[in-house]
Design an enzyme around this catalytic site. Structure first.
Site, mmCIF file in Angstrom:
data_model
loop_
_atom_site.group_PDB
_atom_site.id
_atom_site.type_symbol
_atom_site.label_atom_id
_atom_site.label_comp_id
_atom_site.label_asym_id
_atom_site.label_seq_id
_atom_site.Cartn_x
_atom_site.Cartn_y
_atom_site.Cartn_z
ATOM 1 N N TYR A 137 -97.326 31.584 -48.405
ATOM 2 C CA TYR A 137 -97.824 32.433 -47.330
ATOM 3 C C TYR A 137 -96.759 32.400 -46.237
ATOM 4 O O TYR A 137 -96.419 31.332 -45.742
ATOM 5 C CB TYR A 137 -99.159 31.908 -46.789
ATOM 6 C CG TYR A 137 -100.339 32.217 -47.684
ATOM 7 C CD1 TYR A 137 -101.173 33.303 -47.409
ATOM 8 C CD2 TYR A 137 -100.617 31.424 -48.791
ATOM 9 C CE1 TYR A 137 -102.258 33.592 -48.225
ATOM 10 C CE2 TYR A 137 -101.698 31.703 -49.610
ATOM 11 C CZ TYR A 137 -102.515 32.788 -49.328
ATOM 12 O OH TYR A 137 -103.578 33.072 -50.127
ATOM 13 N N HIS A 190 -98.426 39.964 -52.729
ATOM 14 C CA HIS A 190 -99.802 39.995 -53.227
ATOM 15 C C HIS A 190 -100.732 40.630 -52.204
ATOM 16 O O HIS A 190 -101.504 41.529 -52.509
ATOM 17 C CB HIS A 190 -100.237 38.567 -53.537
ATOM 18 C CG HIS A 190 -101.596 38.466 -54.150
ATOM 19 N ND1 HIS A 190 -102.741 38.356 -53.414
ATOM 20 C CD2 HIS A 190 -101.972 38.456 -55.452
ATOM 21 C CE1 HIS A 190 -103.779 38.278 -54.232
ATOM 22 N NE2 HIS A 190 -103.344 38.337 -55.467
ATOM 23 N N HIS A 191 -100.670 40.148 -50.984
ATOM 24 C CA HIS A 191 -101.373 40.832 -49.912
ATOM 25 C C HIS A 191 -100.742 40.469 -48.576
ATOM 26 O O HIS A 191 -99.989 39.492 -48.478
ATOM 27 C CB HIS A 191 -102.882 40.548 -49.924
ATOM 28 C CG HIS A 191 -103.272 39.198 -49.411
ATOM 29 N ND1 HIS A 191 -103.649 38.167 -50.236
ATOM 30 C CD2 HIS A 191 -103.362 38.710 -48.140
ATOM 31 C CE1 HIS A 191 -103.950 37.110 -49.507
ATOM 32 N NE2 HIS A 191 -103.780 37.408 -48.233
ATOM 33 N N HIS A 205 -98.566 37.161 -48.330
ATOM 34 C CA HIS A 205 -98.801 36.245 -49.457
ATOM 35 C C HIS A 205 -97.907 36.665 -50.616
ATOM 36 O O HIS A 205 -98.078 37.741 -51.186
ATOM 37 C CB HIS A 205 -100.278 36.301 -49.862
ATOM 38 C CG HIS A 205 -100.589 35.513 -51.109
ATOM 39 N ND1 HIS A 205 -101.739 35.705 -51.830
ATOM 40 C CD2 HIS A 205 -99.905 34.529 -51.744
ATOM 41 C CE1 HIS A 205 -101.742 34.886 -52.873
ATOM 42 N NE2 HIS A 205 -100.640 34.162 -52.844
ATOM 43 N N HIS A 226 -114.510 40.221 -50.882
ATOM 44 C CA HIS A 226 -113.665 39.028 -50.970
ATOM 45 C C HIS A 226 -114.364 37.897 -51.716
ATOM 46 O O HIS A 226 -115.474 37.499 -51.374
ATOM 47 C CB HIS A 226 -113.297 38.548 -49.563
ATOM 48 C CG HIS A 226 -112.471 37.299 -49.557
ATOM 49 N ND1 HIS A 226 -111.216 37.242 -50.117
ATOM 50 C CD2 HIS A 226 -112.720 36.054 -49.078
ATOM 51 C CE1 HIS A 226 -110.727 36.020 -49.977
ATOM 52 N NE2 HIS A 226 -111.622 35.282 -49.354
ATOM 53 N N HIS A 265 -112.875 34.171 -54.116
ATOM 54 C CA HIS A 265 -111.698 33.488 -54.646
ATOM 55 C C HIS A 265 -111.623 33.775 -56.143
ATOM 56 O O HIS A 265 -112.108 34.805 -56.599
ATOM 57 C CB HIS A 265 -111.743 32.000 -54.291
ATOM 58 C CG HIS A 265 -111.480 31.756 -52.824
ATOM 59 N ND1 HIS A 265 -111.677 30.560 -52.209
ATOM 60 C CD2 HIS A 265 -111.039 32.598 -51.853
ATOM 61 C CE1 HIS A 265 -111.361 30.656 -50.921
ATOM 62 N NE2 HIS A 265 -110.982 31.883 -50.684
ATOM 63 N N MET A 284 -115.946 31.919 -52.249
ATOM 64 C CA MET A 284 -116.486 32.659 -51.116
ATOM 65 C C MET A 284 -117.193 33.891 -51.658
ATOM 66 O O MET A 284 -116.975 34.297 -52.800
ATOM 67 C CB MET A 284 -115.366 33.091 -50.178
ATOM 68 C CG MET A 284 -114.705 31.938 -49.444
ATOM 69 S SD MET A 284 -113.531 32.553 -48.223
ATOM 70 C CE MET A 284 -113.144 31.023 -47.361
#
Lengths: 396, 396
Positions: B25, B59-60, B131, B210, B212, B285
């Protein structure tokens, strides 16, 4: 009432010295009195006679008629029923004509019916079986206990008989360990009462509930074709030590297409392993011997869970609880023993027994199925029979 | 539409060499352009800009505004977000004002609303977090990826904002191992939308689902006060690798007393241990970041199962499956790990989550509960919300 002075005959032990072991079954062969042998009679009453010195040790007694051809000899015998010396010839002596158990009163037939005995077409032999329960290992008790039969040549309107309802004697219906209350039911369904009962129905006037040592509640209900439910016999405080035949306070009729739902509740808190349905004293039974008249074609109406459904259960419990069940290589008993029994898995088995399809044995007095009387019946067709709720107050 | 020539500003990496490790990150602090700092603006569009050489590795990305007083300095930083060298001063930079994830299109606000940014009352600092997902351990990629913000001083009618619904980040709602589909839901109930939404309701125009790594399906439904159910967003083929913000095909209104029911389905076939709810990448999550206008008091509306009920569950599973749970001496995590997880016990937990009372956090933008917004609500009062069935055909 039948006076004590009416004609009667005693079948009693000949001064048997009760063995100082916990459990003895003592068998004695008798011949019926010649007047009974000559012509058919009705038994109108039977009493248990317990020697005063044997009280508390005589657990129960049964008098069996030998179901063999009249010309056939049944060997003389007086000894333990389980000894290897007992002649094979006594094997067919199994038709109950009198019985007594701890707690039993004298058994008096209703005035319109009697138990069948005697006549040239019947065997003249009977066998008395006395169960001594002697956990204190008392010795030197000389016993003359037995059963007294009151009889009459003036036969009554109806022949009485015994019909057996409940669970088949096999391990398909079994009981997990460590449970305070597990329920098993046998379902004598309408299709069987329809072919096995006379058109006028039958009248049940007495009932003997039977389980082995883990039974704690037993009850039999009749489900009428309109869905109404009547209680035939109920013992909410059942003890296998008091297996008396009870005269019903009010005789009850059973008609064609009625269902006879017989239920036993077991307590296995003291057991660490599965208790199987079966014959052994360590196995369990769930039976009601109903005394009724007039004699019907149907003699035995019992069920157990359907084989294919039980295999599906074993497969499912493998999937949902990782049990090492295996319907290809393991027996029913081994499969039950492969399951990790908890209140949870036990509850699933309980629900399975209540909802699964069943096999129904609908047998005549020769031990064969009545016409059409070998059914695998799907419970979805009979939903009401699984759902009935007992009233909270005891009946009778 | 907003032309690419409209005023915009880029927040992009300064020639970052992507580390040859699987997960990085990367954080960079920026200052907003002075014209934005001087007066409040609206963000009307944002785009992800991925360097061609970095495609498949980025990735984001998220652009955070720093929620600190305007006079407060936020230290300059350009490095891995997780390094210990990252200044604590960046901690408050968490308000999302732009984002991009694999699969995302340019994000264009509806013409009546814009994201709030700028003005003398606000901090001038933002942080870009990128990320990099580099499982092939590629090296020597020089990256200039980032986010482009389109803005206007002609502010629109409504301020847009983000509301978070779903499950609280704690281990009370957790997921057993070896399951193809386990369902968790958060229930933003009527009493919370009643106190937290404006009288005219809000319009949700975009949604970011969202979870994981074990999430496989995610959907959010609105239950109206008359019981009607509308789907806000649904992804029946959810992948945690494509966490784009989706513009809803049709914006949807949420009114006071509506319930927002957010559901995630997890696949834990590859896990041998319990997956807990929580912050870690190994935890799970279940959240929907809803983009809406006008900005409401309510910012977070999430639930988890009620503490006392969970203890009752641990007690019950001890009783019915002999689990070594212990609510006195063990943590929630330890209790979950004390259970023998099978499809059977997992199904019981699933039913428990669907029927148990819940705790509801109903929070304002300062992170505090709204008035009355800390509820232990019993599900029996809200039965419909647990029973809704999705249509079999996908919507949108």
């Amino acid at each position: 009432m039948i006076s004590n002075n009416e004609p009667h005959v005693d079948f009693r032990n000949f001064n048997v010295t009760i063995p100082d072991v916990e459990t003895t079954y003592w068998c004695t062969r008798f011949e019926l009195p010649s007047e009974i042998v000559k012509k058919p009679h009705h038994i109108i009453r039977f009493d248990g006679i317990v020697s005063p010195q044997s009280e508390g040790v005589v657990h129960h007694m049964e008098l069996f008629h030998c179901n063999v051809p009249p010309e056939k000899e049944v060997p003389k015998f007086n000894g333990p029923c389980t000894t290897e010396q007992k002649p094979m010839g006594l094997t067919e002596c199994r038709r109950v004509i009198g019985a007594w158990a701890l707690g039993a009163a004298n058994f008096i037939y209703p005035k319109e019916a009697g138990g069948t005995i005697g006549g040239r077409a019947q065997s003249r032999y009977v066998v008395l079986e006395v169960h001594f329960n002697n956990p204190d290992l008392k010795s030197n008790i000389i016993d003359q206990s037995g059963i007294r039969i009151y009889y009459t040549p003036q036969r009554r309107k109806y022949d009485a008989a015994i019909m057996e309802v409940g669970l088949e004697y096999n391990s398909k219906n079994s009981i997990p360990p460590h449970l305070a209350a597990f329920r098993l039911s046998g379902y004598c369904l309408g299709p069987c009462t329809n072919v096995g009962l006379p058109e006028t129905g039958i009248t049940v006037f007495a009932s003997q509930l039977h389980t082995h040592s883990t039974g704690v509640q037993v009850f039999t209900r009749i489900i009428r074709t309109d869905g109404k439910i009547e209680i035939l016999n109920i013992d909410r405080h059942y003890s296998p030590h008091f297996q008396e035949i009870r005269i019903l306070q009010k005789p009850i009729q059973i008609y064609r297409n009625d269902t006879i739902l017989h239920t036993c509740i077991y307590n296995t808190l003291r057991r660490d392993d599965m208790t199987f349905g079966g014959y052994s004293i360590h196995d369990e039974m769930c039976v009601n011997y109903m005394h009724y008249y007039p004699k019907a074609e149907l003699e035995l109406c019992k069920t157990s869970v359907n084989d294919a459904s039980l295999n599906e259960f074993f497969l499912a419990i493998h999937k949902v609880d990782y049990a090492l069940t295996d319907t290809t290589h393991k027996t029913v008993e081994e499969n039950y023993e492969s399951i990790r029994w908890t209140p949870l898995t036990s509850a699933i088995l309980q629900t399975f027994y209540e909802e699964a399809p069943i096999h129904l044995s609908c047998n005549g007095s020769n031990g064969n199925y009545l016409p059409g009387g070998n059914w695998d019946i799907y419970s979805a067709q009979e939903p009401l029979q699984r759902d009935v709720v007992l009233p909270s107050r005891c009946h009778q």
